[in-house]
Design a protein around this motif. Structure first.
Motif, PDB file in Angstrom:
ATOM      1  N   VAL A 229       2.613  11.178  10.568  1.00 36.46           N
ATOM      2  CA  VAL A 229       2.617  10.398  11.850  1.00 36.46           C
ATOM      3  C   VAL A 229       1.957   9.058  11.790  1.00 36.46           C
ATOM      4  O   VAL A 229       2.432   7.929  12.097  1.00 36.46           O
ATOM      5  CB  VAL A 229       2.105  11.282  12.997  1.00 36.46           C
ATOM      6  N   SER A 230       0.426   9.143  11.186  1.00 37.69           N
ATOM      7  CA  SER A 230      -0.187   7.794  11.391  1.00 37.69           C
ATOM      8  C   SER A 230       0.334   7.044  10.325  1.00 37.69           C
ATOM      9  O   SER A 230       0.562   5.662  10.778  1.00 37.69           O
ATOM     10  CB  SER A 230      -1.598   8.267  10.813  1.00 37.69           C
ATOM     11  N   GLY A 231       0.717   7.043   9.149  1.00 36.22           N
ATOM     12  CA  GLY A 231       0.922   6.344   8.384  1.00 36.22           C
ATOM     13  C   GLY A 231       2.347   5.740   8.176  1.00 36.22           C
ATOM     14  O   GLY A 231       2.573   4.689   8.404  1.00 36.22           O
ATOM     15  N   LEU A 232       3.168   6.524   8.665  1.00 38.55           N
ATOM     16  CA  LEU A 232       4.720   6.275   8.997  1.00 38.55           C
ATOM     17  C   LEU A 232       5.183   5.372  10.051  1.00 38.55           C
ATOM     18  O   LEU A 232       5.512   4.316   9.890  1.00 38.55           O
ATOM     19  CB  LEU A 232       5.673   7.539   9.401  1.00 38.55           C
ATOM     20  N   THR A 233       4.245   5.709  11.081  1.00 39.04           N
ATOM     21  CA  THR A 233       4.254   4.751  12.413  1.00 39.04           C
ATOM     22  C   THR A 233       3.985   3.310  11.935  1.00 39.04           C
ATOM     23  O   THR A 233       4.501   2.295  12.292  1.00 39.04           O
ATOM     24  CB  THR A 233       3.281   5.315  13.499  1.00 39.04           C
ATOM     25  N   ALA A 234       2.621   3.068  11.318  1.00 39.02           N
ATOM     26  CA  ALA A 234       2.288   1.905  10.839  1.00 39.02           C
ATOM     27  C   ALA A 234       3.056   1.203   9.795  1.00 39.02           C
ATOM     28  O   ALA A 234       3.634   0.079  10.205  1.00 39.02           O
ATOM     29  CB  ALA A 234       0.954   1.929  10.463  1.00 39.02           C
ATOM     30  N   SER A 235       3.560   1.899   9.031  1.00 35.95           N
ATOM     31  CA  SER A 235       4.515   1.258   7.917  1.00 35.95           C
ATOM     32  C   SER A 235       5.865   1.013   8.598  1.00 35.95           C
ATOM     33  O   SER A 235       6.386  -0.091   8.177  1.00 35.95           O
ATOM     34  CB  SER A 235       4.853   2.307   6.780  1.00 35.95           C
ATOM     35  N   ILE A 236       6.413   1.927   9.323  1.00 37.38           N
ATOM     36  CA  ILE A 236       7.827   1.357   9.803  1.00 37.38           C
ATOM     37  C   ILE A 236       7.814   0.419  10.915  1.00 37.38           C
ATOM     38  O   ILE A 236       8.611  -0.578  10.833  1.00 37.38           O
ATOM     39  CB  ILE A 236       8.585   2.759  10.189  1.00 37.38           C
ATOM     40  N   ALA A 237       6.831   0.637  11.786  1.00 38.74           N
ATOM     41  CA  ALA A 237       6.650  -0.315  12.778  1.00 38.74           C
ATOM     42  C   ALA A 237       6.474  -1.807  12.682  1.00 38.74           C
ATOM     43  O   ALA A 237       6.965  -2.623  13.066  1.00 38.74           O
ATOM     44  CB  ALA A 237       5.606   0.113  13.922  1.00 38.74           C
ATOM     45  N   LEU A 238       5.212  -1.710  11.550  1.00 41.84           N
ATOM     46  CA  LEU A 238       5.017  -3.182  11.051  1.00 41.84           C
ATOM     47  C   LEU A 238       6.441  -3.745  10.501  1.00 41.84           C
ATOM     48  O   LEU A 238       6.297  -5.089  10.524  1.00 41.84           O
ATOM     49  CB  LEU A 238       3.880  -3.208  10.113  1.00 41.84           C
ATOM     50  N   GLU A 239       6.988  -2.913   9.535  1.00 45.12           N
ATOM     51  CA  GLU A 239       8.348  -3.815   8.928  1.00 45.12           C
ATOM     52  C   GLU A 239       9.264  -3.925   9.918  1.00 45.12           C
ATOM     53  O   GLU A 239       9.908  -5.111   9.972  1.00 45.12           O
ATOM     54  CB  GLU A 239       8.650  -2.777   7.843  1.00 45.12           C
ATOM     55  N   GLU A 240       9.593  -3.170  10.898  1.00 43.10           N
ATOM     56  CA  GLU A 240      10.902  -2.938  11.520  1.00 43.10           C
ATOM     57  C   GLU A 240      10.658  -4.063  12.889  1.00 43.10           C
ATOM     58  O   GLU A 240      11.628  -4.674  12.934  1.00 43.10           O
ATOM     59  CB  GLU A 240      11.559  -1.664  11.974  1.00 43.10           C
ATOM     60  N   CYS A 241       9.638  -3.575  13.564  1.00 45.93           N
ATOM     61  CA  CYS A 241       9.369  -4.374  14.642  1.00 45.93           C
ATOM     62  C   CYS A 241       8.489  -5.433  14.484  1.00 45.93           C
ATOM     63  O   CYS A 241       8.576  -6.573  15.104  1.00 45.93           O
ATOM     64  CB  CYS A 241       8.770  -3.326  15.646  1.00 45.93           C
ATOM     65  N   GLY A 242       7.352  -5.322  13.918  1.00 39.81           N
ATOM     66  CA  GLY A 242       6.670  -6.615  13.456  1.00 39.81           C
ATOM     67  C   GLY A 242       7.134  -7.476  12.529  1.00 39.81           C
ATOM     68  O   GLY A 242       6.707  -8.762  12.549  1.00 39.81           O
ATOM     69  N   GLU A 243       8.007  -7.395  11.755  1.00 35.94           N
ATOM     70  CA  GLU A 243       8.627  -7.912  10.766  1.00 35.94           C
ATOM     71  C   GLU A 243       7.479  -8.875  10.102  1.00 35.94           C
ATOM     72  O   GLU A 243       7.637 -10.063   9.920  1.00 35.94           O
ATOM     73  CB  GLU A 243       9.756  -8.978  11.345  1.00 35.94           C
ATOM     74  N   ILE A 244       6.394  -8.192   9.686  1.00 33.79           N
ATOM     75  CA  ILE A 244       5.237  -9.063   9.194  1.00 33.79           C
ATOM     76  C   ILE A 244       5.446  -9.753   7.953  1.00 33.79           C
ATOM     77  O   ILE A 244       6.202  -9.196   7.099  1.00 33.79           O
ATOM     78  CB  ILE A 244       3.972  -8.002   8.993  1.00 33.79           C
ATOM     79  N   LYS A 245       4.871 -10.885   7.634  1.00 36.20           N
ATOM     80  CA  LYS A 245       5.037 -11.710   6.602  1.00 36.20           C
ATOM     81  C   LYS A 245       3.679 -12.096   5.950  1.00 36.20           C
ATOM     82  O   LYS A 245       2.712 -12.230   6.635  1.00 36.20           O
ATOM     83  CB  LYS A 245       5.724 -13.051   6.733  1.00 36.20           C
TER      84      LYS A 245
END
Ligand SMILES: NC(=O)c1ccc[n+]([C@@H]2O[C@H](COP(=O)([O-])OP(=O)(O)OC[C@H]3O[C@@H](n4cnc5c(N)ncnc54)[C@H](OP(=O)(O)O)[C@@H]3O)[C@@H](O)[C@H]2O)c1
Length: 392
Positions: free
Chosen positions: A180-196
């Motif tokens: 839950v902890s890692g997946l939320t960070a990983s998917i949210a930053l990539e899909e919603c945050g689109e971090i670069k």
């Protein structure tokens, strides 16, 4: 048996004595609109036969018996033996570490599913050992260490479709933090945050279970990371992870961000709500993205949550004025992304590129789950709060 990679945060051994405890009967005032609860498909543990027999495995589970955000008042431990033989595509997992989440009290309060009626089983995730394998299962063997997410994981044993469990190198609870902890960070930053690479990222509740994953993943991506926390020890932990830790209790967050990032923050990973949300939103850069991960200040007692200072007109003015956006994220609406991200996170922990931080406070046995849930809501934990179940 703890593996070597587990990073227990010994320096932060906290006291439960005081602090923010869930207050009883707060469910009625719950804000049900934004789905943050990790409501996964039911696992077989909750549907097991009511009494033990020669062809069943004895199991105790934590069952929600009344809807309230006061976890201790909501639950009871009941016997739910698991019938044998297993379904052909199932495995029987003996749980060894249970993951505690801020949303456990949203789940017991029945938020996000207005039709839910007790009794139902609690818990979202666990790490355990495969004890039996169904006739059609070929990729898992008895003795394998596995992690999984399923409703009803607060149990000694669970029967689960084998495809929903993932093999991990060892029974190290660092691997439990990937769920839950890692997946939320990983998917949210990539899909919603689109971090670069090179972007400025602010993580709130940064020293928590999901916060520490967000901090490390953003830093790994080459971002300049800022993280909020409530104590000196937590801020020091953040500073050791290539993150600028900010103690929001002793420092003025708005001023620090203005001085550090005069053109604004590109991505905010926000899980606190209230005035923290307002400050974070106001700090966004042009075309910045604020991801709503949670609003923990309203979970235990929504009536005691800090009042927001922004009305809807002010929010519109900020969004329009900077072409920025607010995006909601709920892990279980991204199930198609879970396998690829989880495999990546497990590898990052195995390769020691990311630490799966586990809080230093030890909780043992199903009876300790309520203590662990209350402890998470004191705000004193750092890293993932886990409960260990003794080997049988
Ligand atoms: N959207 C999703 O799918 C998803 C998935 C997982 C988690 N979440 C959300 O992420 C947030 C963190 O969850 P977690 O399970 O990883 O918990 P956690 O961060 O390990 O623990 C909670 C932390 O929140 C901070 N906090 C701030 N205000 C608080 C308050 N009023 N009461 C208690 N703690 C407070 C505390 O740290 P400091 O005060 O020191 O910062 C505390 O240590 C929650 O909002 C949760 O709902 C969302």
């Amino acid at each position: 048996m703890l593996g070597n990679a587990a990073t227990r945060i010994a320096a932060l051994a906290p006291a439960l004595a005081s602090g923010r405890r869930p207050s009883p009967h707060s469910a009625a005032a719950a804000a049900a609109a934004t789905a943050l609860l990790l409501h996964t498909a039911s696992a077989s543990a909750s549907a097991a036969a009511p009494s033990a027999s020669a062809s069943s495995v004895p199991a105790r589970v934590i069952q929600v018996q009344q809807l309230t955000a006061d976890f201790r008042a909501a639950v009871a431990i009941v016997e739910q033996p698991i019938p044998l033989p297993l379904k052909p595509n199932h495995v029987l997992i003996r749980n060894r570490f249970l993951g505690i989440n801020a949303s456990d009290i949203n789940f017991t309060a029945g938020r996000y599913n207005p039709t839910v009626k007790p009794p139902f089983s609690a818990g979202f995730e666990a790490l355990g050992v495969v004890e039996h394998v169904g006739a059609d299962v070929s990729h898992l063997r008895v003795g394998d260490a596995v992690v999984y997410m399923a409703d009803g994981s607060f149990s000694e044993v669970i029967s689960l479709a084998a495809a929903r469990s993932f093999k991990v190198p060892s029974l190290d609870p660092a691997y439990l933090t990937c769920l839950v902890s890692g997946l939320t960070a990983s998917i949210a930053l990539e899909e919603c945050g689109e971090i670069k690479n090179g972007e400025k990222v602010l993580v709130t509740a940064a020293a928590g279970g999901t916060g520490l994953w967000a901090v490390q993943l953003a830093a790994l991506q080459g971002c300049k990371v800022y993280g909020t926390a409530s104590s000196t020890d937590k801020v020091e932990l953040l500073n050791s992870l290539n993150c600028h830790g900010i103690n929001y209790k002793t420092q003025n967050l708005k001023d620090v961000l203005k001085a550090e990032a005069p053109t604004g923050i590109d991505v905010v990973y926000e899980s606190v709500g209230g005035s923290m949300f307002d400050t974070a939103l106001g700090s966004l850069a042009q075309r910045g993205r604020l991801i709503v991960i949670g609003y923990i200040t309203s979970y235990a007692d929504p009536s005691a949550a800090p009042k927001p200072t922004l009305d809807s007109a002010s929010i519109c003015r900020i969004l329009l004025g900077k072409s920025c956006s607010i995006r909601g994220f709920f892990l279980m609406q991204y199930t198609d992304k879970i396998k690829a991200h989880l495999e990546k996170l497990i590898q990052l922990v195995a390769d020691k590129k990311v630490k799966g931080f586990v809080d230093s406070r030890k909780f043992v046995g199903l009876e300790a789950v309520a203590d662990a849930v209350e402890y998470l809501h004191t705000g004193k934990s750092a890293g993932k709060v886990v409960v260990e179940l003794p080997a049988q």
